[in-house]
Design a protein around this motif. Structure first.
Motif, short mmCIF file in Angstrom:
data_model
loop_
_atom_site.label_atom_id
_atom_site.label_comp_id
_atom_site.label_asym_id
_atom_site.label_seq_id
_atom_site.Cartn_x
_atom_site.Cartn_y
_atom_site.Cartn_z
N UNK A 295 -42.03 -23.56 -15.92
CA UNK A 295 -41.62 -24.74 -15.16
C UNK A 295 -40.24 -24.53 -14.53
N UNK A 296 -39.34 -23.91 -15.34
CA UNK A 296 -37.98 -23.67 -14.83
C UNK A 296 -38.03 -22.70 -13.64
N UNK A 302 -38.81 -23.53 -6.14
CA UNK A 302 -38.90 -24.70 -5.27
C UNK A 302 -37.56 -24.93 -4.57
N UNK A 303 -36.45 -24.79 -5.36
CA UNK A 303 -35.13 -24.99 -4.78
C UNK A 303 -34.85 -23.96 -3.70
N UNK A 304 -35.21 -22.69 -4.01
CA UNK A 304 -35.02 -21.62 -3.02
C UNK A 304 -35.83 -21.90 -1.76
N UNK A 308 -34.52 -22.37 1.98
CA UNK A 308 -35.03 -21.56 3.10
C UNK A 308 -35.49 -22.48 4.24
N UNK A 309 -36.23 -23.56 3.86
CA UNK A 309 -36.73 -24.47 4.89
C UNK A 309 -35.57 -25.14 5.60
N UNK A 310 -34.55 -25.51 4.82
CA UNK A 310 -33.39 -26.17 5.41
C UNK A 310 -32.68 -25.23 6.38
N UNK A 311 -32.58 -23.97 5.97
CA UNK A 311 -31.92 -22.98 6.82
C UNK A 311 -32.69 -22.84 8.15
N UNK A 312 -34.01 -22.72 8.02
CA UNK A 312 -34.84 -22.57 9.23
C UNK A 312 -34.66 -23.78 10.14
N UNK A 313 -34.64 -24.93 9.52
CA UNK A 313 -34.51 -26.17 10.28
C UNK A 313 -33.20 -26.20 11.06
N UNK A 314 -32.11 -25.90 10.34
CA UNK A 314 -30.80 -25.95 10.99
C UNK A 314 -30.73 -24.90 12.11
N UNK A 315 -31.20 -23.67 11.77
CA UNK A 315 -31.11 -22.59 12.75
C UNK A 315 -31.89 -22.96 14.01
#
Ligand code: ADP
Length: 554
Positions: A295-296, A302-304, A308-315
């Protein structure tokens, strides 16, 4: 040869002598005594499997002797010898718990049979008790194996152990990651209020016993080894049972069960029961710990993934504006500049900027789909118009590769009610792939028709094809069959996942039929009409009842 130990009591030396010889000849280990008192003393000194006694003896009689011996050895098998072979005697003997009785004078065979039958009955009784104990254990096991939270599991194990063994107190200890034992849960021991020295002694003793990996049973502190007797004294317990929790031979913890009431004892089969229960519990603890680790790890992944999704979004967002400015200026320059050589170069710049915009848009489309932000905009959708628009956008690619395009759509195909922009994006991605993965001079086709109550559109090609085991994976974001480093085709692996997301947003399905070297056919099926998204529920109070016509104020 049987090796059971048999105690015989008869006040007549000749009878005693005869019985001893008969029983010895069967291979049993025999002790013979002439009185009830001697029999009791012998039973206090040593454990016997069977007690064969005369009924009438001077001093303590046979029945009373048996009763006293049973207080020391509750599971001893008893056989009565009597000169009164009446029905009453038989009933009385059975009521008193004798397994068999023999009437004097008896033959050698009578005695041998009575003893072997009595021992066999006892064997069957024990087997039966063992099997009956397995039923609650099976039930407990089911509960333990489905519990994955360590604290809850510890409480369940302790409760089950106390219930099954009739213990009033218990401590369940587990190993910390640093290897030291700690009390996970307890009952009847006020661990929080206990003196620190007592607790440290308890843990220290448990650790020492755990090292030996053996179960320990002490019915009274008098007969216990020193450290166990001290444990019992300090914690004020009458009888004590310790069991290691071993998972694949590794000690994961320990369980102490105790009875505090005066004279309370554990029953004969309890040790066996506890070791089975502890074996199951240890595996359940190991499973719970593995589950927690998984689970950990999943949470970290999930956090990674979110990062990654946030980075793609911003970029993607940040690239969009400078790209639009760049394209606008190049576009103007292409129109204004007369020099044909510079114009041609600017057109190359523009083409590549367009490609870049395609990538940025793909990233943003994917992001919108994943966030559930892709809204439905429903309108009548003429599939042949959309196919034409998609082909127009890709005309230069078709031309560059010398691809032959075949479109086959019935002229009378009715428009469907769906989201045209999403269907156009799907078609563009599929047709672009078909062209991309088809060698120079190949063929690409688009077909559409109504099949039952769906519109089916297929995009086919005579290209490289796809292995069956890749058919599902190619729809995953960023998945590409060819490794990216050795790849000869352009793209970032988002086209099909966007197509799938768009089709599913329109309540449709998409799949592929293909084999390596045999070309591919991507098919998507859409309902003939879909309803718009429901209007989101109003959560805040927009107006009070006073504002409503006909409300309280009117
Ligand atoms: P991209 O085309 O950018 O790599 P896609 O998501 O569109 O990403 O496709 C994923 C993968 O599926 C491609 O990299 C390719 O390996 C395979 N694929 C897609 N369409 C075809 C096709 N028509 N023929 C052969 N392989 C294809």
């Amino acid at each position: 040869m049987p090796r059971e130990k048999i105690l015989i009591a008869d006040d007549e030396p000749d009878v005693l002598n005869l019985c001893t010889r008969i029983v010895c000849s069967e291979g049993y280990e025999v002790t013979g005594v002439l009185t009830g008192e001697e029999a009791i003393e012998a039973a206090q000194r040593e454990r016997y499997d069977l007690f064969l006694t005369d009924m009438i003896m001077p001093g303590i009689r046979g029945l009373e002797t048996t009763r006293i011996i049973r207080t020391y050895q509750p599971d001893i098998v008893c056989v009565l010898m009597t000169g009164h072979g009446t029905m009453d005697t038989a009933i009385q003997a059975l009521q008193l718990g004798f397994s068999e009785f023999v009437v004097k004078p008896f033959s050698t065979l009578d005695l041998k049979l009575a003893i072997s039958r009595a021992l066999e009955k006892e064997r069957l009784r024990r087997e039966n008790a063992r099997l009956s104990a397995l039923i609650p254990l099976f039930e407990i096991n089911k509960t333990l194996m489905t519990t994955v939270e360590e604290g809850q599991l510890a409480r369940r194990v302790l409760r089950a152990a106390c219930d099954e063994l009739g213990a009033t107190r218990g401590i369940l200890m587990l190993r910390r990651t640093d290897g030291r034992l700690f009390v996970r849960t307890s009952t009847g021991f006020d661990v929080d209020q206990a003196q620190p020295e007592t607790m440290s002694f308890v843990l220290h003793t448990a650790e020492a016993l755990l090292q030996e990996r053996q179960q320990v049973l002490a019915q009274t502190s008098a007969g216990a080894e020193a450290r166990v007797a001290e444990f019992m004294r300090r914690t004020q317990i009458e009888s004590f049972m310790f069991s290691p929790l071993l998972a694949m031979d590794a000690p994961v913890g320990a369980l102490v069960l105790a009875k505090s009431e005066r004279g309370a004892r554990f029953a004969p089969g309890d040790s066996e029961l506890l070791s089975v229960l502890c074996g199951q519990a240890a595996i359940a603890f190991q499973n719970a710990s593995l589950f927690e680790q998984i689970q950990r790890a999943y949470q970290e992944l999930q956090e990674l993934d979110d990062m990654k999704s946030e980075f793609i979004n911003i970029a993607a967002h940040e690239l969009r504006t400078p790209l639009a400015i760049l394209m606008g200026h190049v576009d103007l320059l292409v129109e204004e500049i007369e020099d044909t050589q510079i114009k041609a170069r600017l057109q190359i710049v523009l083409r590549n900027a367009l490609r870049l915009r395609g990538l940025v848009n793909a990233l943003l489309d994917m992001r919108h789909l994943q966030n559930g932000e892709a809204q439905l905009e429903i309108a009548p959708c003429h599939i042949s118009d959309l196919i034409r628009d998609a082909m127009d956008d890709l005309a230069s690619m078709v031309e560059a590769k010398g691809i032959q395009v075949l479109v086959n759509v019935p002229a009378d195909l009715e428009p469907v009610l769906t989201d045209p922009q999403k269907v156009l994006l799907t078609l563009s991605n599929l047709i672009q792939n078909a062209i991309k993965f088809t060698p120079q001079g190949g063929r690409v086709g688009v077909e559409a028709n109504v099949h039952e109550d769906e519109l089916r559109v297929s995009v086919w090609d005579t290209g490289i094809g796809i292995h069956a085991e890749e058919h599902e994976r190619i729809f995953l974001p960023f998945y590409q069959v060819e490794p990216s480093l050795t790849r000869e085709h352009e793209g970032i692996g988002l086209g099909l996942s966007i197509a799938k997301g768009m089709v599913e947003r329109c309540k449709g399905r998409i799949w592929v039929e293909s084999e390596p070297g045999q070309g591919s056919r991507f098919i998507f099926a859409l309902p003939l009409r879909i309803d718009p998204d429901p209007v989101p529920a109003v959560t805040g109070i927009l107006f009070s009842s006073e504002d409503v016509p006909g409300g309280p104020s009117s």
